[in-house]
Design a protein around this motif. Structure first.
Motif, PDB file in Angstrom:
ATOM      1  N   PRO A   1       2.696   9.603  -2.410  1.00 29.06           N
ATOM      2  CA  PRO A   1       2.912  10.244  -1.109  1.00 29.06           C
ATOM      3  C   PRO A   1       2.442  11.698  -1.046  1.00 29.06           C
ATOM      4  O   PRO A   1       2.254  12.242   0.045  1.00 29.06           O
ATOM      5  CB  PRO A   1       4.432  10.143  -0.907  1.00 29.06           C
ATOM      6  CG  PRO A   1       5.000   9.987  -2.282  1.00 29.06           C
ATOM      7  CD  PRO A   1       3.972   9.217  -3.049  1.00 29.06           C
TER       8      PRO A   1
ATOM      9  N   LEU B   1       0.331   4.104  -3.166  1.00 24.00           N
ATOM     10  CA  LEU B   1      -0.229   5.439  -2.942  1.00 24.00           C
ATOM     11  C   LEU B   1       0.808   6.515  -3.241  1.00 24.00           C
ATOM     12  O   LEU B   1       1.965   6.410  -2.820  1.00 24.00           O
ATOM     13  CB  LEU B   1      -0.710   5.568  -1.493  1.00 24.00           C
ATOM     14  CG  LEU B   1      -1.855   4.627  -1.081  1.00 24.00           C
ATOM     15  CD1 LEU B   1      -2.112   4.729   0.417  1.00 24.00           C
ATOM     16  CD2 LEU B   1      -3.117   4.940  -1.859  1.00 24.00           C
TER      17      LEU B   1
ATOM     18  N   PRO C   1      -0.560   9.799   2.949  1.00 26.74           N
ATOM     19  CA  PRO C   1      -0.234   8.413   3.303  1.00 26.74           C
ATOM     20  C   PRO C   1       0.667   8.271   4.528  1.00 26.74           C
ATOM     21  O   PRO C   1       0.471   7.355   5.331  1.00 26.74           O
ATOM     22  CB  PRO C   1       0.468   7.894   2.037  1.00 26.74           C
ATOM     23  CG  PRO C   1      -0.191   8.645   0.931  1.00 26.74           C
ATOM     24  CD  PRO C   1      -0.419  10.026   1.498  1.00 26.74           C
ATOM     25  N   HIS C   2       1.662   9.178   4.688  1.00 23.81           N
ATOM     26  CA  HIS C   2       2.579   9.013   5.824  1.00 23.81           C
ATOM     27  C   HIS C   2       1.899   9.287   7.169  1.00 23.81           C
ATOM     28  O   HIS C   2       2.463   8.972   8.221  1.00 23.81           O
ATOM     29  CB  HIS C   2       3.803   9.926   5.657  1.00 23.81           C
ATOM     30  CG  HIS C   2       3.522  11.386   5.905  1.00 23.81           C
ATOM     31  ND1 HIS C   2       3.124  12.240   4.900  1.00 23.81           N
ATOM     32  CD2 HIS C   2       3.580  12.132   7.035  1.00 23.81           C
ATOM     33  CE1 HIS C   2       2.945  13.441   5.400  1.00 23.81           C
ATOM     34  NE2 HIS C   2       3.209  13.416   6.694  1.00 23.81           N
TER      35      HIS C   2
ATOM     36  N   ARG D   1      -3.545   2.490   5.391  1.00 23.40           N
ATOM     37  CA  ARG D   1      -3.138   2.645   3.983  1.00 23.40           C
ATOM     38  C   ARG D   1      -3.728   1.525   3.124  1.00 23.40           C
ATOM     39  O   ARG D   1      -4.169   1.768   1.998  1.00 23.40           O
ATOM     40  CB  ARG D   1      -1.606   2.663   3.877  1.00 23.40           C
ATOM     41  CG  ARG D   1      -0.970   3.961   4.334  1.00 23.40           C
ATOM     42  CD  ARG D   1       0.488   4.044   3.920  1.00 23.40           C
ATOM     43  NE  ARG D   1       1.315   3.126   4.674  1.00 23.40           N
ATOM     44  CZ  ARG D   1       1.939   3.420   5.803  1.00 23.40           C
ATOM     45  NH1 ARG D   1       1.815   4.630   6.336  1.00 23.40           N
ATOM     46  NH2 ARG D   1       2.687   2.534   6.413  1.00 23.40           N
TER      47      ARG D   1
ATOM     48  N   VAL E   1      -7.259   2.320   2.382  1.00 16.03           N
ATOM     49  CA  VAL E   1      -7.390   3.348   1.337  1.00 16.03           C
ATOM     50  C   VAL E   1      -7.279   2.707  -0.039  1.00 16.03           C
ATOM     51  O   VAL E   1      -8.044   3.037  -0.963  1.00 16.03           O
ATOM     52  CB  VAL E   1      -6.318   4.443   1.518  1.00 16.03           C
ATOM     53  CG1 VAL E   1      -6.320   5.406   0.324  1.00 16.03           C
ATOM     54  CG2 VAL E   1      -6.546   5.214   2.810  1.00 16.03           C
TER      55      VAL E   1
ATOM     56  N   VAL F   1      -5.797  11.254   0.852  1.00 14.31           N
ATOM     57  CA  VAL F   1      -6.659  10.080   0.768  1.00 14.31           C
ATOM     58  C   VAL F   1      -7.782  10.318  -0.245  1.00 14.31           C
ATOM     59  O   VAL F   1      -8.112   9.444  -1.051  1.00 14.31           O
ATOM     60  CB  VAL F   1      -7.225   9.729   2.161  1.00 14.31           C
ATOM     61  CG1 VAL F   1      -8.370   8.732   2.053  1.00 14.31           C
ATOM     62  CG2 VAL F   1      -6.119   9.193   3.066  1.00 14.31           C
TER      63      VAL F   1
ATOM     64  N   PRO G   1       0.813  -1.222   0.000  1.00 18.13           N
ATOM     65  CA  PRO G   1       0.000   0.000   0.000  1.00 18.13           C
ATOM     66  C   PRO G   1       0.843   1.267   0.000  1.00 18.13           C
ATOM     67  O   PRO G   1       0.433   2.283  -0.560  1.00 18.13           O
ATOM     68  CB  PRO G   1      -0.831  -0.121   1.279  1.00 18.13           C
ATOM     69  CG  PRO G   1      -0.091  -1.072   2.151  1.00 18.13           C
ATOM     70  CD  PRO G   1       0.600  -2.028   1.217  1.00 18.13           C
ATOM     71  N   THR G   2       2.034   1.200   0.603  1.00 15.01           N
ATOM     72  CA  THR G   2       2.894   2.382   0.620  1.00 15.01           C
ATOM     73  C   THR G   2       3.347   2.736  -0.791  1.00 15.01           C
ATOM     74  O   THR G   2       3.343   3.896  -1.195  1.00 15.01           O
ATOM     75  CB  THR G   2       4.111   2.146   1.524  1.00 15.01           C
ATOM     76  OG1 THR G   2       3.654   1.819   2.844  1.00 15.01           O
ATOM     77  CG2 THR G   2       4.996   3.386   1.592  1.00 15.01           C
TER      78      THR G   2
ATOM     79  N   ALA H   1      -6.478   9.978  -3.753  1.00 12.96           N
ATOM     80  CA  ALA H   1      -6.137   8.594  -4.073  1.00 12.96           C
ATOM     81  C   ALA H   1      -7.376   7.787  -4.437  1.00 12.96           C
ATOM     82  O   ALA H   1      -7.370   7.004  -5.397  1.00 12.96           O
ATOM     83  CB  ALA H   1      -5.418   7.944  -2.884  1.00 12.96           C
TER      84      ALA H   1
END
Length: 535
Positions: A375, A373, A420-421, A428, A431, A379, A369-370, A382
């Motif tokens: 960065p 998405l 995301p972070h 994540r 999402v 949300v 997921p990281t 995305a």
């Protein structure tokens, strides 16, 4: 003789004033030569912070109090030169995620040689001596010496992890810290890596500290386990005792979170029998590639597979077995060399416009997921991206909020502006799932949807997939090397090996009464207390 590593009332905090966060609180712990210590806990518990304090690899915002002793010396008192000498030579780290830790534009040999050059000083070894040492290290981690000339992208996940271990061994350290060394590896390769680490400990007398959220992995590789929770060390003891008779509630939660294949309490739902024509299917589907030398590689070989309405099918197999290539063909992302993929009994379209319409109905959930998405996108951005790609303009905000609610990010308004972070790993992943749900598909193709998630979060995501089937009638093809996941939620299991489906049946048939030797190998490779890598 003093321990190789010792923590005396060690604490670590980040930030200052009202933003100060205590990540590790008053930990006392010792590791002797030949010890294998497992450091367990979920993301955010402080285990990696504690381990990285050993070589002062923490960010500048970290404040360490108490004592962290390496070979009897407090690392906080070491000069930069002394600290540089200690790194790689006294202690070394096998970092999580070998693909991200290795330099993509340098050969494997050059990267293994780097710590040797750094610690040689003025007496730098000759190119011939360096090459000989690199080949020795590759042999120690059971890789062909010819791999020295390969680049990271030419290696499998297990091979890259072995390269990281070879680098860690380069300067003959007395301590190795392995941070999640088997995350996202299939069970056979995972067993090989654990056995390799165990053999290196016994042969070289080094100490091993292994970090993981998976108690079963630690029990298979370590004699002793310590458990951390919210920065505190809450349990410590022999691996067998911690697994079989955990005292702390969090340890019990970790032990119970990872499924035991065959244990009915880990089945989240009763098997579902689909009715009518398969929704998504492959018939005699084959995919052949040409490698750089022009050699033909048959990635998928005449596969027949069906996913029925409201059915969850687990496609299991090792890395390189062809399961992701098969899934790409079912998504219309990879043109088959022969055979056909069908949706609702009709062959997949070939024109760009028709394929775009088809992909609204069959959505992909990516493994990481990281990485999936952007960065810099919120949300909201995305999740809304799919709507914009497919030209769905009516009530965009309402659709996005509904998808977030369906993915159980509630209240949805609380999450739309976040980046995301600012989210946990489980959030994540939700999402990413919301991004698939926003187009109201009929089928989800989930590629290793819980591979990098903590134990309890893993269960939450799998339960979510089951609820989506009930609430939305979604069919799901889950691509995984995790047999426990298949036992948790799958109605049927298809086992893939070297491009072929070697066994297909209900979850009970395949996992409790396997017929093919490869399925039996996969099941025997799952870590358990009866199969210890250090024995």
């Amino acid at each position: 003789m003093s321990p190789i590593l010792e923590f005396r009332g060690a604490s670590v905090a980040y930030g200052f004033g009202p933003d100060r966060t205590e990540a590790v609180r008053d930990v006392s712990l010792a590791v002797e030569s030949g010890d294998t210590l497992g450091l367990a806990g979920e993301s955010g518990c402080g285990k990696t912070t504690l381990a990285m304090s050993v070589l002062r690899l923490l960010p500048r915002s970290a404040q360490v109090t108490g004592e962290v002793l390496l070979d009897g010396r407090d690392v906080s008192t070491l000069s930069f030169g002394e600290l540089r000498a200690a790194r790689w030579a006294s202690a070394s780290v096998v970092f999580q995620g070998a693909m991200h830790a290795l330099n993509p534009v340098q050969t494997i040999g050059a990267q293994i040689a780097e710590p040797l050059k750094l610690h040689a000083g003025k007496s730098a070894p000759s190119a011939t001596a360096l090459r000989r040492r690199v080949e020795e290290l590759l042999a120690q981690v059971e890789l062909p010496t010819a791999r020295a000339d390969a680049y990271p992208h030419e290696l499998s996940g297990g091979q890259k992890q072995r390269v990281m271990i070879a680098m860690a061994l380069a300067c003959d350290p007395r301590l190795i810290i392995a941070d999640e060394p088997t995350t996202a590896l299939d069970v056979v390769v995972q067993a090989q890596i654990l056995a390799l680490l165990g053999r290196l400990v016994s042969e070289r007398g080094i100490a091993l500290v292994m970090i993981s959220h998976d108690l079963s992995v630690l029990a298979a590789a370590c004699e002793r386990i310590v458990v951390m929770y919210e920065g505190n060390l809450v349990e410590e003891g022999p691996s067998k005792q911690v697994m079989a008779q955990p005292h702390h509630a969090h340890t019990r939660a970790l032990a119970e979170a990872f499924p035991v294949v065959g244990d009915r309490s880990f089945r989240y739902a009763e098997p579902h029998t689909p009715v009518g024509e398969p929704l998504l299917s492959a018939h005699e589907l084959a995919v052949t590639f040409s490698d750089r030398s022009g050699r033909q590689v048959r990635a998928v070989r005449g596969v027949d597979l069906e996913v029925g309405r409201d059915e969850i099918v687990a496609l299991v197999g090792q890395s390189g077995s062809g399961k992701t290539t098969l899934a790409r063909s079912l998504l219309g992302l990879q043109k088959p060399t022969s055979g056909v993929a069908r949706f609702g009994g009709v062959a997949l379209p070939t024109s760009r416009a028709e394929l775009r319409a088809y992909r609204r109905k069959v959505q992909l959930i990516l493994q990481d997921p990281t990485g999936a998405l952007n960065p810099r996108h919120s949300v909201y951005e995305a999740v809304a991206e799919g709507l914009r790609i497919h030209g769905v303009a009516d009530d965009e905000r309402g659709r996005v909020l509904a998808a977030l609610e369906a993915a159980e990010l509630r209240p949805a308004e609380k999450f739309v502006a976040r980046l995301p972070h600012e989210l946990s790993g489980g959030q994540r992943q939700r999402v990413v799932i919301a991004g698939a749900l926003v187009l109201e598909p009929e089928v989800l193709v989930a590629d290793e949807p819980v591979a990098s998630l903590d134990a309890t979060v893993r269960g939450e995501i799998l339960a979510l997939l089951l609820r989506l089937r009930v609430q939305r009638g979604l069919s799901t093809l889950v691509i995984t090397h995790d047999l426990g996941l298949a036992w948790n939620i799958a109605d049927r299991v298809a086992v893939m090996y070297r491009g072929e489906l070697v066994e297909v049946g209900t979850v009970e048939q395949v996992l409790l009464d396997p017929r093919h030797d490869y399925t039996k190998t996969l099941l025997s490779s799952v870590p358990s207390l009866d199969r210890r890598a250090t024995s």
